[in-house]
Design an enzyme around this catalytic site. Structure first.
Site, PDB file in Angstrom:
ATOM      1  N   HIS A 208     -53.464 -57.208 -64.220  1.00 58.72           N
ATOM      2  CA  HIS A 208     -54.431 -58.006 -64.984  1.00 58.72           C
ATOM      3  C   HIS A 208     -53.827 -58.584 -66.249  1.00 58.72           C
ATOM      4  O   HIS A 208     -54.252 -59.622 -66.726  1.00 58.72           O
ATOM      5  CB  HIS A 208     -55.699 -57.197 -65.241  1.00 58.72           C
ATOM      6  N   ARG A 315     -64.681 -63.147 -64.636  1.00 59.36           N
ATOM      7  CA  ARG A 315     -64.395 -61.703 -64.695  1.00 59.36           C
ATOM      8  C   ARG A 315     -65.156 -61.124 -65.898  1.00 59.36           C
ATOM      9  O   ARG A 315     -64.611 -61.016 -66.996  1.00 59.36           O
ATOM     10  CB  ARG A 315     -62.901 -61.457 -64.861  1.00 59.36           C
ATOM     11  N   ARG A 352     -69.036 -62.355 -61.665  1.00 55.85           N
ATOM     12  CA  ARG A 352     -68.774 -61.093 -60.982  1.00 55.85           C
ATOM     13  C   ARG A 352     -69.216 -59.953 -61.884  1.00 55.85           C
ATOM     14  O   ARG A 352     -68.908 -59.954 -63.079  1.00 55.85           O
ATOM     15  CB  ARG A 352     -67.281 -60.956 -60.672  1.00 55.85           C
ATOM     16  N   GLU A 451     -62.007 -57.128 -50.831  1.00 57.56           N
ATOM     17  CA  GLU A 451     -60.732 -56.752 -51.445  1.00 57.56           C
ATOM     18  C   GLU A 451     -60.275 -55.355 -51.034  1.00 57.56           C
ATOM     19  O   GLU A 451     -59.272 -54.848 -51.527  1.00 57.56           O
ATOM     20  CB  GLU A 451     -60.769 -56.914 -52.965  1.00 57.56           C
ATOM     21  N   ASN A 474     -55.631 -60.167 -54.538  1.00 52.54           N
ATOM     22  CA  ASN A 474     -54.816 -59.272 -55.392  1.00 52.54           C
ATOM     23  C   ASN A 474     -55.011 -57.818 -54.978  1.00 52.54           C
ATOM     24  O   ASN A 474     -54.055 -57.066 -54.808  1.00 52.54           O
ATOM     25  CB  ASN A 474     -55.206 -59.426 -56.863  1.00 52.54           C
ATOM     26  N   ASP A 475     -56.278 -57.449 -54.835  1.00 50.84           N
ATOM     27  CA  ASP A 475     -56.549 -56.070 -54.436  1.00 50.84           C
ATOM     28  C   ASP A 475     -56.397 -55.880 -52.935  1.00 50.84           C
ATOM     29  O   ASP A 475     -55.980 -54.810 -52.491  1.00 50.84           O
ATOM     30  CB  ASP A 475     -57.962 -55.662 -54.875  1.00 50.84           C
ATOM     31  N   ARG A 485     -50.488 -52.827 -57.708  1.00 52.40           N
ATOM     32  CA  ARG A 485     -50.195 -54.199 -58.117  1.00 52.40           C
ATOM     33  C   ARG A 485     -49.622 -54.285 -59.530  1.00 52.40           C
ATOM     34  O   ARG A 485     -49.074 -55.313 -59.917  1.00 52.40           O
ATOM     35  CB  ARG A 485     -51.459 -55.056 -58.009  1.00 52.40           C
ATOM     36  N   CYS A 522     -60.299 -65.950 -54.316  1.00 51.85           N
ATOM     37  CA  CYS A 522     -60.224 -66.017 -55.784  1.00 51.85           C
ATOM     38  C   CYS A 522     -59.084 -65.181 -56.333  1.00 51.85           C
ATOM     39  O   CYS A 522     -58.928 -65.058 -57.540  1.00 51.85           O
ATOM     40  CB  CYS A 522     -61.553 -65.617 -56.419  1.00 51.85           C
TER      41      CYS A 522
HETATM   42  C1  PEP Z   1     -58.621 -59.812 -56.652  1.00 54.39           C
HETATM   43  O1  PEP Z   1     -58.556 -58.578 -56.495  1.00 54.39           O
HETATM   44  O2  PEP Z   1     -57.972 -60.626 -55.976  1.00 54.39           O
HETATM   45  C2  PEP Z   1     -59.490 -60.376 -57.699  1.00 54.39           C
HETATM   46  C3  PEP Z   1     -59.700 -61.656 -57.791  1.00 54.39           C
HETATM   47  O3  PEP Z   1     -60.035 -59.496 -58.586  1.00 54.39           O
HETATM   48  P1  PEP Z   1     -59.198 -58.844 -59.778  1.00 54.39           P
HETATM   49  O4  PEP Z   1     -57.854 -59.553 -59.820  1.00 54.39           O
HETATM   50  O5  PEP Z   1     -59.970 -59.040 -61.026  1.00 54.39           O
HETATM   51  O6  PEP Z   1     -59.078 -57.431 -59.365  1.00 54.39           O
HETATM   52 MG    MG Z   2     -59.952 -57.324 -57.471  1.00 51.71          MG
END
Ligand code: PEP
Ligand code: MG
Length: 584
Positions: A208, A315, A352, A451, A474-475, A485, A522
């Site tokens: 993040h 977010r 979200r 995710e 991402n997750d 990550r 996203c």
């Molecule tokens: C993701 O996990 O891809 C996502 C968009 O949420 P975050 O990056 O805030 O975990």
């Molecule tokens: Mg996520």
């Protein structure tokens, strides 16, 4: 001597400037430039802070002297002497003056910068006793900072842009931030940033911290191990955000080469800027929706400027961070969501619900829900369902904001049918509460993030309950491949093109399209132009990313022919080595 440190590229471009080392514990110290006319006043603030601490130590010395020899430990007397000596040290005083007068740093920034310079010298000392005096110096500076906190700056911060810096011959050098680590909350402090680029020792590409850095739209490198040890305060450095390299003390030839690259990048940006008002339609006439990811309501301005047709991911957890555990109440949240909705001028905003946990802690140093594996712990919807009163507060605020424009409500990290049921009944409950209070609320479309692999494998259940899905790659990558990550040690295994990941993403898109439900991506994959064609080929027509990435992705969309991409994407998905097919 020139040397380079290799890390992971996070945000594109080249930054050339002087290094500003910031210890993570100091990231919440205010960083801004002052007006030249305020230099004396700012130096006076530090002087007052220092004098106050000197007086405090003198008082302590007096009370120690009044104790009997038995009660007055020798160590305490010696410690107070050392602290006094450090406070009067010429290097501290003259260094702070230097940063304020020559660089126009505010008092706190000047003080912590000089602390880093001296601390580095302590680290290099042979003598262990002297080396350990670093901790004393840190304590002394901490006390001055604490004192200065109670004394308001005499002048308002002057937010200089890089442009100002380049135009100003007092402070004519761009600055580059170097840190061991910065939390996502720390990064937010730098949002109104004066920095031209940054590098950290730790972090993964989709941590993040990296995500917030990307939203700053400045060249950035993470995972540049020990960069903060190797670089010294004020060194010349180059951040190559394309290659993920940090070059320290560059020679004239290297500087010239990177200066050229920097200008090329600038020209490319100017060229892309012309696409701002061009609708995102592929060569074969497919309309594509390019949405923005934002962290704060004020980011809506940048989203509109970049030509986003809505917010695909707000977010909201960033409203909850760095508040010493005091969460925003309903009214504060409502005002924030309303500002985002109004800022988007009638375009849809997907909010979200809070995703605290894992690498996003509420407060510095605090590991929320930190068990042995925080990424697998009490995070996102699990955290919300664990505290229904907090969750209901947020839901009411979002439903109220929906009275002011198009709002979509998105739930992170759902995996279980029971979580879906609880969430939906809390949404109903929140609306009923508002109705009982006679407060206006608006309709929302309900969406779920995909995710966790478990969610991607039970799409039918999700689609029974939700109006749309948003794929958080991402997750999804992290949990499919069991790769943290945020951990640069395993970053080489974090692969968006792993066949298992592609299978889950492609199936989710296909199922939503088949059922006529909305689907977007996203995660960071959506903002990476090297993945645009593949996602289009899978049937994706809605991408959400940081505003800074929209134009580069739009360029790919404009060049794409989905009728040809579709069979090619199928081959990529079915391949054992998708990356090799991708490039043919
Ligand atoms: C993701 O996990 O891809 C996502 C968009 O949420 P975050 O990056 O805030 O975990
Ligand atoms: Mg996520």
């Amino acid at each position: 001597m020139t040397f380079s440190v290799h890390g992971l590229p996070v945000a594109r471009g080249i930054a050339i400037g002087r290094a500003v080392l910031v210890a993570s514990s100091r990231a919440d110290v205010a960083h801004y430039f002052i007006e030249p006319a305020s230099v004396e006043a700012e130096i006076e603030r530090v002087r007052m802070g220092r004098n106050a601490v000197v007086d405090e130590i003198h008082r302590l010395q007096q009370s120690v002297a009044q104790m009997g020899p038995k009660d007055a430990p020798h160590e305490l007397t010696a410690l107070l002497d050392v602290h006094l000596m450090l406070l009067q040290d010429e290097m501290l005083v003259s260094g702070v003056k230097h940063w304020i007068s020559n660089r126009l740093y505010n008092a706190e920034w000047a003080l912590t910068t000089q602390l880093e310079v001296i601390a580095r010298q302590f680290d290099e000392m042979e003598d262990e006793y002297l080396r350990e005096r670093k901790a004393d110096l840190e304590q002394v500076v901490e006390r001055i900072l604490r004192y200065m906190k109670g004394v308001a700056p005499l002048t308002a911060p002057h937010h200089r842009t890089q442009q100002d810096l380049l135009l100003d011959d007092t402070v004519d050098v761009p600055l580059v931030l170097i840190a061991n680590d910065l939390s996502p909350g720390d990064m937010l402090q730098f949002k109104q940033s004066v920095f031209a680029g940054f590098a950290t020792d730790v972090g993964g590409k989709t941590s993040h911290t990296a995500i917030v850095a990307r939203s700053l739209d400045i060249p950035a490198v993470v995972g540049a191990r020990s960069a903060s040890q190797l670089v010294r305060q004020d060194d010349w450095v180059i951040i190559d955000g394309d290659a993920g390299v940090l070059i320290v003390d560059p020679s004239a030839i290297i500087l010239a080469e990177y200066g050229f690259k920097q200008r090329q990048g600038q020209l490319e940006r100017e060229r892309l800027a012309r696409l701002r008002h061009t609708p995102a339609i592929t060569m074969d006439g497919q309309k594509v929706e390019l949405l923005a990811n934002i962290e704060m309501p004020e980011d809506a301005v940048g989203a509109i400027k970049a030509g986003a047709v809505g917010v695909g991911l707000f977010r909201s957890e960033f409203l909850f961070m760095g508040r010493n555990g005091k969460l925003p109440d309903e009214e504060e949240q409502y005002q924030a969501y309303k500002r985002a909705v109004e800022g988007m001028q009638g375009l849809p905003v997907t909010i979200r619900t809070v995703d605290i946990g894992a690498d996003k802690s509420l407060d510095k140093g605090q590991k929320d829900g930190a068990g042995l594996n925080p990424a697998l712990g009490l995070r996102a919807i699990r955290w919300s369902l664990n505290d229904p009163a907090m969750f209901l507060t947020q839901l009411r605020a979002i439903l109220r904001a929906a009275a002011h424009g198009q709002v979509n409500l998105l739930i992170p990290m759902l995996a279980h049918a029971s979580e879906i049921r609880q969430t939906l009944s809390l949404v109903d409950f929140a609306r009923a509460e508002l109705d009982n209070r006679g407060m206006p609320s608006g309709p929302v479309k309900l969406g779920a993030m995909i995710e966790i692999p478990a969610a991607a494998l039970m799409l039918k259940l999700f689609l029974k309950h939700f109006d749309f899905l948003s794929i958080g790659t991402n997750d999804l990558i992290q949990y499919t491949l069991a790769i943290d990550r945020a951990d640069e040690a395993v970053a080489h295994l974090y692969d968006p093109l792993h066949p298992a990941v592609l299978r889950l993403v492609a199936d989710t898109i296909a199922e939503c399209n088949a059922q006529g439900k909305g689907v977007s991506v996203c995660g960071e994959m959506a903002g990476d132009p090297s993945h645009t064609r593949l996602l289009l080929g899978m049937g994706l027509r809605s991408f959400s990313m940081h505003p800074a990435q929209i134009l580069a992705v739009k360029q790919e969309v404009l060049r794409a022919d989905t009728s040809r991409l579709q069979p090619w994407a199928q081959r990529v998905i079915e391949s054992e080595d998708p990356a090799s097919v991708l490039n043919v």
